[in-house]
Design a protein around this motif. Structure first.
Motif, PDB file in Angstrom:
ATOM      1  N   UNK A  27       0.873  -1.174   0.000  1.00 49.86           N
ATOM      2  CA  UNK A  27       0.000   0.000   0.000  1.00 49.86           C
ATOM      3  C   UNK A  27       0.909   1.223   0.000  1.00 49.86           C
ATOM      4  N   UNK A  28       0.803   2.026  -1.036  1.00 49.93           N
ATOM      5  CA  UNK A  28       1.588   3.248  -1.160  1.00 49.93           C
ATOM      6  C   UNK A  28       3.066   2.987  -0.889  1.00 49.93           C
ATOM      7  N   UNK A  29       3.582   1.916  -1.474  1.00 50.84           N
ATOM      8  CA  UNK A  29       4.997   1.592  -1.366  1.00 50.84           C
ATOM      9  C   UNK A  29       5.408   0.885  -0.091  1.00 50.84           C
ATOM     10  N   UNK A  30       4.479   0.662   0.822  1.00 49.51           N
ATOM     11  CA  UNK A  30       4.799  -0.024   2.077  1.00 49.51           C
ATOM     12  C   UNK A  30       4.273  -1.456   2.025  1.00 49.51           C
ATOM     13  N   UNK A  31       5.140  -2.413   2.354  1.00 47.60           N
ATOM     14  CA  UNK A  31       4.694  -3.804   2.422  1.00 47.60           C
ATOM     15  C   UNK A  31       4.081  -4.051   3.791  1.00 47.60           C
ATOM     16  N   UNK A  32       2.872  -4.568   3.769  1.00 41.86           N
ATOM     17  CA  UNK A  32       2.133  -4.808   5.002  1.00 41.86           C
ATOM     18  C   UNK A  32       1.967  -6.318   5.182  1.00 41.86           C
ATOM     19  N   UNK A  33       2.533  -6.846   6.283  1.00 41.51           N
ATOM     20  CA  UNK A  33       2.382  -8.287   6.523  1.00 41.51           C
ATOM     21  C   UNK A  33       0.972  -8.596   7.034  1.00 41.51           C
ATOM     22  N   UNK A  34       0.487  -9.735   6.656  1.00 40.80           N
ATOM     23  CA  UNK A  34      -0.842 -10.186   7.086  1.00 40.80           C
ATOM     24  C   UNK A  34      -0.750 -11.560   7.722  1.00 40.80           C
ATOM     25  N   UNK A  35      -1.778 -11.908   8.370  1.00 40.08           N
ATOM     26  CA  UNK A  35      -1.948 -13.246   8.906  1.00 40.08           C
ATOM     27  C   UNK A  35      -3.413 -13.443   9.226  1.00 40.08           C
ATOM     28  N   UNK A  36      -3.802 -14.657   9.415  1.00 33.89           N
ATOM     29  CA  UNK A  36      -5.187 -14.911   9.804  1.00 33.89           C
ATOM     30  C   UNK A  36      -5.265 -16.231  10.545  1.00 33.89           C
ATOM     31  N   UNK A  37      -6.299 -16.359  11.300  1.00 33.98           N
ATOM     32  CA  UNK A  37      -6.616 -17.603  11.997  1.00 33.98           C
ATOM     33  C   UNK A  37      -8.025 -17.982  11.592  1.00 33.98           C
ATOM     34  N   UNK A  38      -8.257 -19.258  11.407  1.00 39.05           N
ATOM     35  CA  UNK A  38      -9.554 -19.729  10.936  1.00 39.05           C
ATOM     36  C   UNK A  38     -10.055 -20.822  11.866  1.00 39.05           C
ATOM     37  N   UNK A  39     -11.294 -20.719  12.289  1.00 44.90           N
ATOM     38  CA  UNK A  39     -11.933 -21.747  13.097  1.00 44.90           C
ATOM     39  C   UNK A  39     -13.022 -22.419  12.289  1.00 44.90           C
ATOM     40  N   UNK A  40     -13.078 -23.714  12.358  1.00 43.92           N
ATOM     41  CA  UNK A  40     -14.044 -24.485  11.572  1.00 43.92           C
ATOM     42  C   UNK A  40     -14.898 -25.341  12.502  1.00 43.92           C
TER      43      UNK A  40
END
Length: 67
Positions: A27-40
């Motif tokens: 975003x606008x030249x900045x790398x943004x790390x992501x993560x997620x958790x999923x419950x099933x």
């Protein structure tokens, strides 16, 4: 599909989503790390109603976050 196959199928989709979300986005030249958790949770395996499944999925989500 058997119940075991249903769980494996849904878990595989969740894992694909989790892996895809690990990719940083820019975003606008900045790398943004992501993560997620999923419950099933599956009905009727884990709960007998949608509201019960939501409670079980929420518990599974927090377990995934702890891991």
């Amino acid at each position: 599909m058997t119940q075991k196959q249903d769980r494996a199928f849904v878990s595989a989709i969740g894992e694909e989503i989790r892996v895809a979300m690990q990719q940083p986005f820019e975003v606008e030249g900045m790398k943004i790390p992501l993560g997620c958790s999923i419950g099933i949770a599956l009905v009727p395996d884990d709960a007998s109603s949608l509201s019960g499944a939501m409670v079980m999925a929420d518990a599974a989500l927090y377990e995934a976050k702890r891991k």
